[in-house]
Write a protein that holds these residues in place. Structure first.
Motif, PDB file in Angstrom:
ATOM      1  N   THR A 146      -6.413  -3.434  -9.712  1.00 58.65           N
ATOM      2  CA  THR A 146      -6.977  -4.783 -10.443  1.00 58.65           C
ATOM      3  C   THR A 146      -7.413  -5.716  -9.539  1.00 58.65           C
ATOM      4  N   ARG A 147      -7.757  -6.563 -10.160  1.00 56.46           N
ATOM      5  CA  ARG A 147      -8.182  -8.090  -9.065  1.00 56.46           C
ATOM      6  C   ARG A 147      -7.487  -8.727  -8.259  1.00 56.46           C
ATOM      7  N   HIS A 148      -5.965  -8.386  -9.377  1.00 54.30           N
ATOM      8  CA  HIS A 148      -4.375  -9.485  -8.445  1.00 54.30           C
ATOM      9  C   HIS A 148      -3.963  -8.216  -7.873  1.00 54.30           C
ATOM     10  N   LEU A 149      -4.147  -7.617  -7.857  1.00 55.32           N
ATOM     11  CA  LEU A 149      -3.207  -6.149  -7.324  1.00 55.32           C
ATOM     12  C   LEU A 149      -4.043  -5.525  -6.766  1.00 55.32           C
ATOM     13  N   ARG A 150      -3.382  -4.505  -5.601  1.00 52.73           N
ATOM     14  CA  ARG A 150      -3.130  -3.514  -4.777  1.00 52.73           C
ATOM     15  C   ARG A 150      -2.327  -2.509  -4.423  1.00 52.73           C
ATOM     16  N   VAL A 151      -2.069  -1.679  -4.492  1.00 52.79           N
ATOM     17  CA  VAL A 151      -1.359  -0.780  -4.279  1.00 52.79           C
ATOM     18  C   VAL A 151      -0.772   0.254  -3.418  1.00 52.79           C
ATOM     19  N   ARG A 152      -0.462   0.195  -2.159  1.00 54.70           N
ATOM     20  CA  ARG A 152      -0.428   1.364  -0.970  1.00 54.70           C
ATOM     21  C   ARG A 152       1.056   1.723  -0.332  1.00 54.70           C
ATOM     22  N   GLU A 153       0.338   2.810   0.448  1.00 50.64           N
ATOM     23  CA  GLU A 153       2.189   3.371   0.699  1.00 50.64           C
ATOM     24  C   GLU A 153       2.206   3.439   1.705  1.00 50.64           C
ATOM     25  N   HIS A 154       3.104   2.489   3.484  1.00 50.16           N
ATOM     26  CA  HIS A 154       3.308   2.260   3.854  1.00 50.16           C
ATOM     27  C   HIS A 154       4.118   2.548   4.731  1.00 50.16           C
ATOM     28  N   ARG A 155       4.476   3.840   5.655  1.00 49.53           N
ATOM     29  CA  ARG A 155       5.416   3.706   6.260  1.00 49.53           C
ATOM     30  C   ARG A 155       6.935   4.369   4.797  1.00 49.53           C
ATOM     31  N   GLY A 156       6.446   5.225   4.196  1.00 46.19           N
ATOM     32  CA  GLY A 156       7.815   5.016   3.363  1.00 46.19           C
ATOM     33  C   GLY A 156       8.294   3.733   2.173  1.00 46.19           C
ATOM     34  N   HIS A 157       7.717   3.118   2.162  1.00 44.65           N
ATOM     35  CA  HIS A 157       7.494   2.192   1.097  1.00 44.65           C
ATOM     36  C   HIS A 157       6.700   1.954   0.370  1.00 44.65           C
ATOM     37  N   THR A 158       6.420   1.091  -0.403  1.00 45.96           N
ATOM     38  CA  THR A 158       5.086   1.173  -1.811  1.00 45.96           C
ATOM     39  C   THR A 158       5.383  -0.470  -2.177  1.00 45.96           C
ATOM     40  N   VAL A 159       4.225  -0.975  -0.989  1.00 45.06           N
ATOM     41  CA  VAL A 159       3.578  -2.118  -0.482  1.00 45.06           C
ATOM     42  C   VAL A 159       2.404  -2.764  -1.858  1.00 45.06           C
ATOM     43  N   LEU A 160       2.931  -3.799  -2.327  1.00 45.83           N
ATOM     44  CA  LEU A 160       2.368  -4.001  -4.143  1.00 45.83           C
ATOM     45  C   LEU A 160       2.109  -5.713  -3.214  1.00 45.83           C
ATOM     46  N   GLU A 161       1.019  -5.543  -3.153  1.00 43.59           N
ATOM     47  CA  GLU A 161      -0.340  -6.943  -2.733  1.00 43.59           C
ATOM     48  C   GLU A 161      -0.714  -7.731  -3.790  1.00 43.59           C
ATOM     49  N   LEU A 162      -0.242  -8.279  -3.892  1.00 40.58           N
ATOM     50  CA  LEU A 162      -0.367  -9.462  -4.583  1.00 40.58           C
ATOM     51  C   LEU A 162      -1.976 -10.559  -4.124  1.00 40.58           C
ATOM     52  N   ARG A 163      -2.603 -10.600  -5.237  1.00 45.94           N
ATOM     53  CA  ARG A 163      -3.743 -11.766  -4.960  1.00 45.94           C
ATOM     54  C   ARG A 163      -4.134 -12.507  -5.794  1.00 45.94           C
ATOM     55  N   GLY A 164      -4.818 -13.482  -4.899  1.00 43.16           N
ATOM     56  CA  GLY A 164      -5.064 -14.402  -6.023  1.00 43.16           C
ATOM     57  C   GLY A 164      -4.653 -15.366  -6.513  1.00 43.16           C
ATOM     58  N   GLU A 165      -4.944 -15.782  -7.873  1.00 46.05           N
ATOM     59  CA  GLU A 165      -4.122 -16.551  -8.694  1.00 46.05           C
ATOM     60  C   GLU A 165      -2.682 -16.244  -9.449  1.00 46.05           C
ATOM     61  N   ILE A 166      -1.664 -15.776  -9.203  1.00 48.49           N
ATOM     62  CA  ILE A 166      -0.624 -14.894  -9.857  1.00 48.49           C
ATOM     63  C   ILE A 166      -0.374 -16.554 -11.014  1.00 48.49           C
ATOM     64  N   ASP A 167      -0.546 -16.510 -12.181  1.00 45.77           N
ATOM     65  CA  ASP A 167      -0.667 -17.438 -13.169  1.00 45.77           C
ATOM     66  C   ASP A 167      -0.261 -16.779 -14.671  1.00 45.77           C
TER      67      ASP A 167
END
Length: 128
Positions: free
Chosen positions: A9-30
């Motif tokens: 979504t425009r506020h979220l990118r999900v990726r796997e990194h060295r066995g961890h799930t990384v949820l990158e929140l972006r922009g305005e988290i309102d």
């Protein structure tokens, strides 16, 4: 060259990194941003023994709706035997986390690499 996955979504990118799930929140988290992110966050935190890192580095605005997302993610991950870590270096967001007490319940690191090296919240002391 490794290509990063496109944002869910425009506020979220999900990726796997060295066995961890990384949820990158972006922009305005309102309220609106949290509604967009919530179903994806629930899907990841609903997995047994999930090892989750929430990266707030690209966040431009963060309010109580963001706090609710993090608190819910913590509860869900710990209830399923997983770990949760947080990446945050923004002074205002860190202040919000400290004032509300959430900083004491989460493992918070200033970079993704430091978060991956830190032990994640594994136990649920004070888990309501």
């Amino acid at each position: 060259m490794r290509q990063e996955p496109a944002p869910l979504t425009r506020h979220l990118r999900v990726r796997e990194h060295r066995g961890h799930t990384v949820l990158e929140l972006r922009g305005e988290i309102d309220v609106l941003g949290a509604q967009e992110v919530s179903p994806h966050l629930d899907a990841v935190t609903g997995r047994p023994r999930a090892d989750v890192v929430v990266d707030l580095t690209p966040v431009e605005f963060f309010d109580c709706a963001g706090l609710r997302l993090l608190y819910r993610a913590r509860r869900r991950v710990l209830a399923r035997g997983g770990e949760l870590r947080l990446v945050c270096a923004d002074g205002m967001v860190l202040r919000i986390l400290r004032v509300t007490g959430l900083a004491e319940l989460l493992t918070v690191a200033p970079t993704l690499e430091e978060a991956l090296r830190a032990p994640g919240a594994r136990t649920a002391p004070g888990l309501p």
